[in-house]
Design a protein around this motif. Structure first.
Motif, short mmCIF file in Angstrom:
data_model
loop_
_atom_site.label_atom_id
_atom_site.label_comp_id
_atom_site.label_asym_id
_atom_site.label_seq_id
_atom_site.Cartn_x
_atom_site.Cartn_y
_atom_site.Cartn_z
N ARG A 858 0.85 -1.19 0.00
CA ARG A 858 0.00 0.00 0.00
C ARG A 858 0.88 1.24 0.00
O ARG A 858 2.00 1.23 0.49
CB ARG A 858 -0.90 0.00 1.24
N SER A 922 -11.29 5.26 1.25
CA SER A 922 -10.89 4.69 -0.05
C SER A 922 -10.26 5.80 -0.87
O SER A 922 -10.44 6.99 -0.59
CB SER A 922 -12.10 4.11 -0.77
N ARG A 923 -9.52 5.44 -1.90
CA ARG A 923 -8.78 6.46 -2.65
C ARG A 923 -9.71 7.45 -3.33
O ARG A 923 -9.41 8.62 -3.47
CB ARG A 923 -7.91 5.77 -3.70
N ASP A 1031 -8.82 0.37 -10.30
CA ASP A 1031 -7.52 0.08 -9.68
C ASP A 1031 -7.57 -1.36 -9.19
O ASP A 1031 -8.29 -1.68 -8.25
CB ASP A 1031 -7.30 1.06 -8.51
N GLU A 1034 -6.84 -2.03 -5.37
CA GLU A 1034 -7.89 -1.58 -4.45
C GLU A 1034 -9.17 -2.37 -4.68
O GLU A 1034 -9.87 -2.72 -3.72
CB GLU A 1034 -8.16 -0.08 -4.65
#
Length: 1444
Positions: A858, A922-923, A1031, A1034
């Protein structure tokens, strides 16, 4: 005047009798005409051989009574005055018995008179004079009338001298007469007398009726008695006794029994046994069940005992009423005992009654309808010697307990009110309790425990001894669940009844000899039990104190690690009992601990400490056990102080050093201070130098045989810290300010760049690096355990960062372990066996297909979720580069899965899961909101979420699973399932379930976040899973998290404890959480409504399932939740449609590849089964897949799937085929068998169902021509035979009965079925030709069924008079394509097998003679005689391509 005259004549009569000797020579046939009436009576008697006596002397008889009767009859008949003489004789009798004394003489037996010493003239016993005269038919009626007229004179006299009751004696005269002349008249007079007589006389008369009356009068008298019974309850017992002995017609008996049943509620308690006995002994096979049900309903034993108990409890203030109530309680218990004895004799001697009782108890379907009598009767049935009723009682009791119909409250009531009665059935109660406690069913076993507990409380010392002995036997059995339950019970008994249990302390001490088979948790429980007995507050079991000390010292001094472990656990438990708060002693002041006890406790602690210093594993276990004691027990402040005083200092000395500019010493790797969260930290955990020194010390110890001294080992770091923080927690009431510096404190580790050149390192260095990572991860895990409950935001941030450190280090560790085969990590859980012999590294599978969530790298852990110092940022940057560099080589070097290394990590406390209450980061959130919100909120990253959920799922699987294994396996597995759950084991499953319910809102929030993530992803990619916005890393983490959340919810709702009494509110609370996500208020909803809303909420997630395994978890969760509402059938369609939706969906991974592989196939198999089990019409569903989906697959190109069922392709064909065949066979077993009484409509419906089933079978069996791989053939042979067997059992009776009405349908059905049987026959030939044993195993049993089918069809045609329609021919052996298989002897035309062809009666008969055809039919292959059980069928599960 007349009366006086008669009295004077009596006087003369007396004179006459006194001179009998003088007149003895006179002959009877010459009576003087001037003789009076009285003298006729006297003379006749004298002549016949009887002498009448006066006063209290009995009448004498000189001859046998039969001779006497004959002489009297002869005298009367030969008299010239016959028949008038009879009246004279009876008049003489009447006048003789006017006198009460003489009447009494005539009622008593005559005494034999001996002449000249000769005893042969009379037998030893003679009847009374009146009874002998009653045996003379011509006198009988008159004498009966005379006696019955005399009877009222004596009714009120009571019992005379010598205990003689005249009415009773009169009635006895009528019993057992050889012949009653006027039976009807006698019956009428007796019943008339009953209506006016006092109760005592009534009872005598009624009881004697069966011995008096002729059979012809029984029914009439029974009717009168029946009506009398309803008028007068005082006569219940004699009437029922009489009725039991009368020979009654069945209809009358039923009527009488009905009347008795009506009066049952009003019957006196002391009469109850007789009533119950009468009812049970008057039943026949046809009405036994009905009668027993009615009796069970009306038998209110609770009311028999309760008033007496209440009376006793209410009258405690008045001794008078207390003494009055005691006997009534005793007598009521006696009556209940007699009633149960009546039931016992009935069930023992009449099988139909025992079966009826079992059926009656089994038929009760409401908890409130279960009665005390049910339990008592089950004990009775078990106590009879008949195996059938014993097994039946066990089965029914288990079933009732499992379904919650018989609960502990009923058992408690039974023991409370009927202890005296139940004492007689103690062996049965003990045997049933043993059976229940051994049950693997978690709903059943606790009830066995309640039976033991109540038996111990209610019964005498002998029973108590037996109970303790039995529980000790359970503990020594070595079966996990059984041992735990028995130890739990013994601990409970010690707490409740310490003085009684102390008597049996020696029994319990015997378990110490069987400790080898006990787990650490069970050993803890055992020592807790023994130390409570020996050192508890009252010290009743002090006689085993010395033994305990001896055992502990012996174990502690042992060099065998296993026994040293037992010694440490035992010693710490003894410290807990000796040092508990509130112990009383002679020297104690103000409730504090006596000085002598404190000295003993301190000495014992010192002994354990010194015994474990030389071994780091033993020292670590000591710290862990002491920590558990501090956490779970309330210790005396002085003892608490003794334990805690040196802990902080020792920890600082051993493990903490000042943070300096450089670290001196030579180490395998360059040391580096890492993971510092403090702005101005001054201390560091000395991990790498300690590990290096420890390895060096270990090497020196192995090379030298010098005595080991105290070693400071990194093994003790985590256990010691755990003890330290729990002591601090206890000392400062939860405040950890004194040690909060350790949360952000850095560790001395090394640069993680070493991983890049890992292959070039030596084996020792690689192992050192792995050990370093293990210790670091375990330190962080223990840190999170300590600080997870802190409320300040800054602390929460640090805890979150430590979580990120763990996930990052785990990803490094996976890669390091892959390069270090044969490496055994350092121990982390010290109470189990040391895993030295386990070579995990080489055995661990390389994780190629699965990209594990925790194994992923990560970006910058900690950077975005905490306010960091410059030093931390540098570290993070370094880590970031470390992560990015090997990203390119990701495909080449994959790490091993850490699943097999789970036992080498410290256990996370349940409280750590509170971290799940933070939001999800989350991103997408990070990018859209930049970094503003994140600094204010503590958020979980996806990797941390997966890490916590994996741990939670493991914990729930361990605590809330349905049932333990029934028996331990013969070969023990490498690892014990309970390793790594030591702390969890000390909490009950109810605690864990309650905790989960508390976390449910947070879990639902995460579930919704995952749903939103995938929904956003799909909308960004225009509905495509593998679009440019995805992604992969993810996506994989979020997918794992999504699936784990569903699994956690499913495990929680699957907990069997929800079905137990008292847990309903917890279940409603859990379902309420789901319902509230849709509706605001759910407090006033019923359970059914909560289930409905909960399912509505869960169904919303169906559109964003990322993988088939997640979809399966959602389907299973829906199925589990739907079962909680009591009406799962209402939601079957919803579950089926959801499963169908998932089966008709194309599953693609984030990288754009179709899902495939064994795990995908397993999930597909389960999902397809869920669909077919929940769908309304299984046969139509099978037809849809086999008739539409499979043909599409056959016509598609090699890599394509079916258009309508995208999950069906050549790789998954076997999965579909196996499930379709299995569910088809299961579905036809549910079709009810045809009966003669079926109407045309019912027959048509069943025929239609069978026709569809046979058609489906034909389609599926025919597929082996296209998909002819071995696993497919195996499935076809196995389920084809099972289908054929079910058809013979259930389908053929239907054809027998419906052939005439539905001839065309039956003919078409058999014609279609014959196509399948022929193909199965070809498959048998194919199997034998290829000599494939996995297939030929099925052949003999299948051949047998095929042959049976031939004869069964012939029998059906014979039954319907159509024998000529049956023709039989020879069937040649062919292969799957239908081509003939030529055997070596084919030229001799020796045909091998035969099959049948049926036609209707209109078709012409076969040219072959009938008898010849049968001979041909009888010739079968020699293998046909072999039997193969269903269980022995070889089941091929391997998945292969089944292309053309």
């Amino acid at each position: 005047m007349m009366r006086k005259k008669r009295r004077s004549s009596v006087g003369k009569g007396e004179g006459a009798t006194t001179t009998t000797k003088a007149k003895k020579s006179r002959k009877a046939k010459e009576p003087a005409p001037e003789e009076t009436n009285e003298s006729v009576f006297g003379v006749f008697l004298r002549e016949a051989g009887v002498t009448l006596k006066q006063g209290g002397t009995s009448n004498e008889i000189a001859v046998d009574q039969v001779v006497f009767q004959k002489r009297i009859q002869k005298q009367l008949q030969k008299s010239p005055r016959y028949p008038g003489i009879v009246q004279e004789f009876t008049a003489g009798l009447e006048s003789h018995i006017e006198d009460a004394e003489r009447f009494r003489n005539c009622l008593l037996p005559c005494v034999p008179r001996l002449s000249d010493g000769d005893s042969s003239n009379g037998s030893s016993f003679q009847e009374s004079l009146l009874r002998m005269l009653l045996g003379i038919e011509m006198l009988q009626t008159v004498i009966i009338n005379t006696l019955l007229e005399k009877l009222p004179e004596f009714m009120c006299d009571g019992t005379g001298e010598g205990g003689l009751s005249i009415p009773h004696t009169i009635i006895n005269q009528f019993k057992w007469l050889d012949r009653v002349v006027d039976s009807k008249g006698l019956a009428a007079k007796l019943m008339e007398l009953v209506s006016v007589a006092p109760v005592e006389v009534q009872r005598d008369i009624i009881s004697s009726l069966p011995e008096i009356l002729d059979d012809s009068q029984h029914n009439d008298v029974a009717r009168e008695l029946n009506s009398l019974l309803q008028e007068n309850t005082q006569l219940t017992v004699p009437i029922l006794d009489a009725l039991s002995s009368l020979n009654l017609s069945s209809s009358l008996l039923k009527e009488v029994r009905g009347a008795v049943m009506v009066t049952l509620a009003a019957v006196q308690l002391e009469d109850l046994p007789v009533v119950v006995k009468f009812i049970l002994h008057s039943v026949s096979a046809s009405d036994a069940y009905e009668v027993v049900c009615s009796l069970r309903k009306k038998l209110e034993l609770e009311q028999c005992v309760l008033p007496a108990v209440l009376q006793a409890s209410q009258s405690s203030s008045k001794s008078k009423s207390r003494s009055a109530s005691a006997p009534s309680a005793g007598s009521s218990q006696d009556s209940v005992t007699l009633t149960l004895d009546g039931i016992k004799s009935a069930v023992r001697f009449q099988k139909i009654i025992s079966e009826a009782w079992l059926k009656a108890i089994e038929s009760v379907d409401k908890e409130e309808d279960q009665k005390v009598v049910d339990l008592l009767v089950l004990f009775i049935l078990h106590s009879t010697n008949a195996n059938q009723s014993r097994r039946g009682a066990e089965r029914v009791l288990k079933g009732k307990v499992r379904t919650g119909l018989i609960q502990e409250a009923l058992l408690q009531r039974t023991f409370r009110d009927y202890a005296q009665v139940m004492r007689g059935y103690f062996p049965s109660i003990l045997a049933l309790a043993q059976g229940l406690l051994r049950s693997p069913d978690p709903c059943v076993a606790p009830f066995g425990g309640h039976m033991y507990r109540h038996s111990f409380t209610a019964f005498d010392s002998y029973c108590q001894q037996e109970v303790v002995g039995s529980l000790v036997t359970h503990v020594c059995s070595g079966v996990g669940g059984e041992v735990d339950a028995a130890l739990e019970l013994l601990c409970g008994l010690v707490t409740e009844k310490p003085s009684e249990m102390s008597l049996y302390a020696v029994f319990v001490k015997g378990i110490l000899d069987y400790m080898d088979s006990l787990t650490p948790q069970q050993i803890r429980r055992l020592f807790h039990l023994l130390s409570s007995l020996a050192f508890g507050q009252q010290q009743q079991g002090s006689h085993i104190q010395d033994d305990m000390h001896i055992v502990i010292r012996k174990q502690l001094s042992s060099t065998v690690p296993k026994y040293k472990r037992i010694g440490i656990i035992g010693a710490v438990r003894i410290v807990g009992s000796m040092g508990a708060v509130g112990r009383k002693g002679k020297e104690s002041q103000n409730g504090s601990l006596p000085q002598e006890t404190l000295r003993q406790v301190t000495a014992l602690l010192e002994l354990v400490k010194s015994s474990s210093e030389s071994s780091p594993e033993a020292a670590a276990l000591y710290y862990d056990e002491l920590a558990n004691l501090v956490l779970s027990s309330s210790l005396d402040p002085q003892v608490q102080q003794t334990i805690g005083k040196s802990v902080i200092d020792d920890f600082q000395v051993d493990f903490v050093v000042d943070l300096g500019p450089e670290i001196s010493g030579s180490f395998p790797f360059p040391p580096r201070v890492m993971y510092d969260l403090e702005v101005q930290g001054s201390i560091v955990i000395n991990l790498l130098p300690l590990l290096a020194k420890d390895l060096q010390t270990k090497g020196e110890q192995q090379s030298q045989t010098t005595k080991a001294h105290k070693r400071v080992s990194p093994l003790c770091l985590s256990p010691f810290f755990r003890l330290l923080r729990l002591c601090e927690h206890k000392l400062h009431q939860g405040d950890l300010d004194e040690i909060d510096g350790l949360l952000g404190c850095p560790l001395i580790l090394t640069d993680m760049d070493a991983l890049e050149k890992f292959e070039s390192l030596s084996k020792a260095d690689r192992e050192f690096f792995c050990s370093l990572l293990f210790h670091a991860i375990n330190w962080f895990r223990e840190i999170i355990n300590a600080f997870c409950e802190q409320k300040e935001t800054e602390m929460k941030m640090k805890v979150m960062t430590r979580l990120q450190n763990i996930t990052y280090l785990q990803s490094l560790l996976e890669r390091a372990l892959a390069e270090t085969p044969g490496y055994v990590p350092p121990v982390a859980n010290f109470d189990g066996e040391s895993p030295d012999g386990v070579t995990l590294g080489s055995a661990a599978p390389v994780n190629k297909a699965k990209k594990d969530g925790t194994g992923k790298k990560r970006k910058a852990p900690g950077k975005n979720s905490s306010e960091s110092s410059s030093q931390l940022e540098e570290t993070n940057e370094a880590e970031k580069t470390q992560q990015e560099q090997p990203e390119k080589e990701k495909e080449i070097r994959q790490g091993v899965s850490l699943v097999s290394y789970r036992q080498f990590f410290r256990e996370l406390d349940v409280e750590v899961l509170d971290v799940l209450q933070c939001g999800l980061l989350s991103r997408s959130l990070l990018d859209s909101e930049l970094h503003t919100k994140v600094r204010e909120e503590v958020l979980l990253g996806p990797a941390e979420l997966v890490f916590l959920l994996e741990d939670m799922h493991r914990k729930l699987e361990f605590s809330l699973t349905a049932a333990p294994a029934k028996r331990p396996p013969f070969f023990k597995g490498r690892t014990d399932k309970s390793v790594g759950f030591s702390h969890l084991q000390q909490r009950s499953s109810e605690d864990i379930a309650s905790y989960c319910v508390r976390l449910l809102p947070a879990l639902c929030s995460h579930l919704e976040n995952c749903h939103n993530y995938f929904q956003t992803l799909l909308s960004e990619n225009n509905g495509v899973v593998d679009g440019p916005a995805t992604d992969v890393q993810e996506h994989h983490l979020m997918s794992s998290g999504y699936q784990l959340l569903l699994q956690v919810l499913n495990t929680t709702f699957s907990w069997s404890g929800f079905s137990q009494p008292g847990r309903r509110s917890l279940l409603k609370k859990a379902l309420g959480v789901l319902a509230e996500r849709l509706k605001e208020e759910s407090g006033d909803l019923t359970l059914g409504q909560l289930v409905k809303h909960g399912l509505e909420y869960l169904v919303n997630f169906r559109s964003t399932m990322p993988s088939l395994s997640s979809a399966l978890c959602l389907s299973q969760l829906l199925s589990t939740v739907s079962e909680k509402g009591g009406n799962p059938a209402a939601y079957r369609e919803e579950t089926a449609s959801l499963a169908k939706r998932f089966l008709r969906q194309d599953w693609v991974t984030a990288s754009g590849v179709k899902e495939r592989g064994n795990k995908f196939n397993e999930a597909l198999h389960t999902l397809l089964r869920i669909y077919l089990e929940h769908v309304d019409d299984v046969l139509k569903a099978v037809e849809e897949i086999s008739g539409v989906g499979i043909p599409e697959l056959i016509n598609a190109s090699k890599d394509e799937s079916s258009a309508s069922w995208p999950t069906l392709n050549r790789q998954t064909f076997l999965v579909f085929y196996k499930v379709l065949m299995a569910e088809l066979e299961k579905a036809i077993r549910k079709i009810p068998a045809g009966t003669v009484s079926d109407n045309t409509e019912a027959q048509s419906e069943k025929l239609l169902t069978w026709t569809l089933a046979v058609k489906n079978l034909h389609v599926l069996v025919d597929l082996v021509k296209v998909f002819d791989s071995r696993p497919v053939l195996n499935v076809c042979l196995k389920y084809g035979r099972l289908f054929l067997e079910s058809f013979l059992k259930l389908g053929m009776p239907l054809l027998d009965n419906s052939f005439k009405r539905h001839m065309e349908d039956v003919h078409n059905l058999l014609k279609t079925f014959q196509l399948s049987t022929r193909q199965l026959h070809h498959m048998c030939g194919h199997s034998k030709f290829h000599q494939d044993t996995s297939l030929t195993n099925h052949v003999p049993a299948l051949k047998k069924s095929l042959e049976l089918f031939v004869y069964r069809v012939k029998a059906m045609l014979s039954l319907n008079n159509c024998q000529e329609a049956f023709q039989i021919g020879n069937l040649k052996k062919r292969n799957l394509k239908g081509e003939e298989i030529l055997s070596q002897q084919s030229q001799e035309s020796e045909e091998d097998e035969e099959e049948e062809e049926e036609e209707e009666e209109e078709e012409r008969r076969s040219p072959l003679p009938q008898d010849q055809s049968e001979d041909e039919a009888l010739r079968t292959d020699s293998e046909g005689s072999k039997m193969v059980n269903r269980e022995e069928d070889v089941d091929q599960d391997d998945v292969t391509d089944d292309s053309d």
